[in-house]
Each structure stands twice: as C-alpha cells, then as structure tokens.
Write an enzyme that holds these catalytic residues in place. Structure first.
Site, short mmCIF file in Angstrom:
data_model
loop_
_atom_site.label_atom_id
_atom_site.label_comp_id
_atom_site.label_asym_id
_atom_site.label_seq_id
_atom_site.Cartn_x
_atom_site.Cartn_y
_atom_site.Cartn_z
N TYR A 64 0.81 -1.19 0.08
CA TYR A 64 -0.07 -0.13 0.01
C TYR A 64 0.88 1.18 -0.08
O TYR A 64 0.34 2.39 -0.16
CB TYR A 64 -0.79 -0.14 1.33
CG TYR A 64 -2.23 -0.76 1.12
CD1 TYR A 64 -2.06 -2.08 0.86
CD2 TYR A 64 -3.41 -0.01 1.09
CE1 TYR A 64 -3.36 -2.65 0.74
CE2 TYR A 64 -4.69 -0.74 0.78
CZ TYR A 64 -4.39 -2.19 0.71
OH TYR A 64 -5.79 -2.92 0.54
N LYS A 106 3.93 -15.04 3.62
CA LYS A 106 3.95 -15.98 2.54
C LYS A 106 5.36 -15.83 2.27
O LYS A 106 6.11 -15.54 1.28
CB LYS A 106 3.32 -15.32 1.11
CG LYS A 106 3.50 -16.22 -0.03
CD LYS A 106 2.59 -17.36 0.24
CE LYS A 106 2.82 -18.21 -0.88
NZ LYS A 106 1.98 -19.56 -0.95
N ASP A 123 -2.15 -18.25 2.11
CA ASP A 123 -3.05 -19.27 1.35
C ASP A 123 -3.75 -20.53 2.40
O ASP A 123 -4.98 -20.62 2.25
CB ASP A 123 -2.62 -19.99 0.13
CG ASP A 123 -1.06 -20.39 0.39
OD1 ASP A 123 -0.33 -20.16 1.50
OD2 ASP A 123 -0.56 -21.25 -0.76
N ASP A 183 -5.76 -6.64 4.62
CA ASP A 183 -7.17 -6.38 3.82
C ASP A 183 -8.04 -7.30 3.20
O ASP A 183 -9.27 -7.55 3.28
CB ASP A 183 -6.79 -5.53 2.55
CG ASP A 183 -7.64 -5.07 1.77
OD1 ASP A 183 -8.84 -4.65 2.47
OD2 ASP A 183 -7.56 -5.17 0.38
N ASP A 224 -11.79 -9.42 4.82
CA ASP A 224 -12.91 -9.48 4.00
C ASP A 224 -13.43 -11.03 4.19
O ASP A 224 -14.59 -11.39 4.36
CB ASP A 224 -12.94 -9.22 2.70
CG ASP A 224 -13.21 -7.81 2.37
OD1 ASP A 224 -13.03 -7.04 3.07
OD2 ASP A 224 -13.65 -7.56 0.97
C1 IPM Z 1 -10.67 -1.56 3.67
C2 IPM Z 1 -10.68 -1.15 2.08
C3 IPM Z 1 -9.71 -0.11 1.67
C4 IPM Z 1 -8.28 -0.77 1.91
C5 IPM Z 1 -9.71 0.44 0.30
C6 IPM Z 1 -11.15 1.28 0.23
C7 IPM Z 1 -8.57 1.37 0.02
O1 IPM Z 1 -10.95 -2.12 1.18
O2 IPM Z 1 -10.46 -0.58 4.41
O3 IPM Z 1 -10.34 -2.67 3.73
O4 IPM Z 1 -8.06 -1.54 0.87
O5 IPM Z 1 -7.47 -0.77 2.85
MN MN Z 2 -10.73 -3.92 2.46
#
Ligand code: IPM
Ligand code: MN
Length: 340
Positions: free
Chosen positions: A133, A184, A217, A241, A245
């Site tokens: 990032y 990794k 993974d 990140d 999710d």
């Molecule tokens: C998160 C989001 C952000 C990230 C994006 C919107 C830049 O996906 O906060 O997880 O990748 O960190």
């Molecule tokens: Mn995210």
C-alpha cells in the site's frame, strides 16, 4: 470509567450508505449519555464530483486534531467512471491513514449465530501504513508494448515491530493469549524474513503468549474450516485487507465487520470505520446494516476511555437477535437503542 469530557468527533459520513450508518451509530452513542460534539467533514466521491476537492494538508490537520474520527464509507457507485480508480482510495482514505500515522488497523470479529465460524471470536491486526500500500513503484513506457509497472512492498523494521508489538499487547487481553503471524515467507522471502525475525524477537518478551505461523493461502482454508484456532492474527497491509473480508464473510457477513485505524501513541486522532463499502445500490432503502458502524463506534468509545458506554452498546449488539433484513437500518438501530 465515567467521563464528563465532551469528545470532539470528526464525522466523515462519506458516500452511499455511509451517512446512514454513521448517523445510526451516533444516535446509539448519544443514547449512552456520553458527551460529544461532532464536526462534519464532507469528503468523498460526492464532494469530489461537486468541486474536485479530495483532501488537503489543512483539512488533514483539522481531522487529526479531533479526539476521534468516525467514517461511514467512501467511494463512487460501481460502474461510475467519472472518478479514476485509486484517486479517492489513495488521495483520501490512505492519505488519512498514512498522514495521521494510523499504523494499526484493528479488526475484531465475533461470529454471529449460524455463521460458518459460529462461536468464534478473533481479531486481525493489520499493518496499516506500509507493505504494497505504500505506493512504491511506478510506470515506464506507459501504453506501449514495452510498458513496465512495478509495485513494491515496503517493510521497515520500525513499522513491522510496532505492529507486531501491538498484536502481542492485544493478545494479553485474551483468555488464551495467542498471536498467529500470517505471511507468505516461502515466496516473499525478504519481507517474510523480516516479519519472522521481528515476530521471534518480540515474542520472546511475551512468554505467556502462544505463537503460530501460517502462509496466507493456508490461512484462507483455516479461516473457513477451523477459525477457532485464532486469537490475534498479525499480518501485513495487503494480506490483512484480503483476510479481513474473508473473516467478515465467515463470521456473519461484512455488514457486521468493524475496524479501528489506530494511532496508539495518540499523537493524532484515530479513525473508526466499518469494513464495508458505500453500497450505492441500497442507498435510501433502509436496507443498510448499521451494526458494523455501531461496533466501530464502540471501538471509538473504548479508545476514548468511555469503557462503560462501550460495554453497554457491546452487550446490546451481542443480545441483538432480530432479522437484520426484515428490520432494516432503522429497525436494527431502534432495537439496539431499546436495549441500552
Ligand atoms: C479497507 C478497504 C480499503 C483498503 C480501500 C477502500 C482502500 O478495502 O479498509 O479494507 O484496501 O484498505
Ligand atoms: Mn478491504
């Protein structure tokens, strides 16, 4: 701890369902009796489309000078091509994270009943200012057959160590303290080696904390098939990140996932936001689940020392047993308000 301080909260409702979920969260905070004053900042896709403004140094400093920042969601509707990809992500959200040195992205997960990870509670400690990032790299010979695009991953000893240290400190608050490094290291050998050594060095200072390591993974399989093995997962910015999710999905859906972008030394305001996005498709339909924003506000209250108010909301959220789809934004908010 009871507190009579009036907390100055910068509020970035943002785009899509962002304003709906942040106002629900603030309503819930107000119901606890905690004293706060908000400053609204109109930032995000709508603002950019109106006058081209994303963020400047002065606004960043104003945000950082508050006691906390509560953010809803930032981003244009899917398919809206008027905003180049990355402009808001890098120019606004990441600029706030980097500029205010919010070097920890703390993402706690508590599985909802019936979810894949039912009964599990764990947290991801994501490094929030480095890794892929950081923006290292660039493009040469753009648009030609000889185009070169590089995107480096920046890992500093300082940045990795403060993140790993935070993870171990967090682990101490668990009944069975455990930190799992996810990386990794078999392929990303330079960065992986640094993370591994720092993990060992810092871990040696915490003999009461169990340590583990998994490749990212494999961690994707374990998060789905054996999530109870986790206490604190510590990982780099991009793995964190992606894993958050997945963690959101197995613990009941991204509608529940909250996050704290923390500046632990408290030099600047920390920022609290749901993990989910702007969901423009459901704006104004009362279908946004405000629980992720409400739990983000709980993390904010904990950071502000309002632990009693935070526990009251936390308990109300834990007791919530309604059907979020049937109740909708206002129904869920009222259910939580009734329990406070
Ligand atoms: C998160 C989001 C952000 C990230 C994006 C919107 C830049 O996906 O906060 O997880 O990748 O960190
Ligand atoms: Mn995210």
């Amino acid at each position: 701890m009871s507190n009579t301080k009036t907390h100055r909260i910068a509020v970035i409702g943002g785009d899509g369902i962002g304003p709906e979920v942040t106002s629900a969260a603030l309503e819930v905070v107000a119901a606890t009796g905690v004293s706060f004053a908000t400053t609204g900042f109109e930032l995000g896709a709508a603002r950019y489309l109106r006058d081209g403004f994303v963020l400047d140094d002065q606004t960043l400093a104003e945000l950082g000078g508050h006691d906390a920042i509560l953010l809803g969601a930032i981003g244009p509707a899917i398919g809206d091509t008027r905003i180049p990809g990355g402009l808001l992500e890098r120019g606004l959200l990441l600029r706030i994270r980097f500029g205010l040195d919010l070097y920890i992205n703390y993402r706690p997960f508590r599985a909802t009943p019936g979810s894949l990870a039912d009964g599990c509670e764990f947290a991801i400690v994501r490094e929030n200012t480095e890794g892929p990032y950081a923006g290292e790299g660039g493009v040469l010979r753009y648009g030609t057959d000889h185009e070169i695009a590089t995107q480096g991953s920046v890992n500093t000893r300082f940045g990795v160590e403060r993140c790993v240290r935070f993870a171990f400190e967090k682990a101490l608050t668990l009944d069975s303290p455990k930190v799992t490094l996810v990386h990794k290291t078999n392929v990303l050998t330079f960065a992986g080696n640094l993370w591994t050594r720092v993990m060992a060095l810092v871990g040696a200072e915490y003999p009461q904390v169990a340590v583990d390591y998994q490749h990212v993974d494999a961690a994707c399989i374990y998060l789905v098939e054996d999530p109870q093995r986790y206490g604190i997962i510590v990982t780099d910015n991009l793995f964190g990140d992606i894993l958050s999710d997945l963690a959101g999905a197995v613990t009941g859906g991204i509608g529940y996932a909250a996050s704290a972008n923390l500046n632990p030394p408290r030099t600047n305001a920390s920022l609290f936001e749901p993990v989910h996005g702007a969901a423009h498709d459901i704006v104004g339909t009362n279908r946004a689940n405000p629980l992720a924003a409400i739990v983000s506000a709980v993390l904010m209250l904990e950071h502000l020392g309002e632990t009693e108010a935070a526990s009251r909301i936390r308990a109300a959220v834990a007791d919530f047993d309604g059907d979020p789809v049937a109740l909708g934004t206002t129904g869920i908010t009222n259910d939580i308000l009734r329990r406070i």
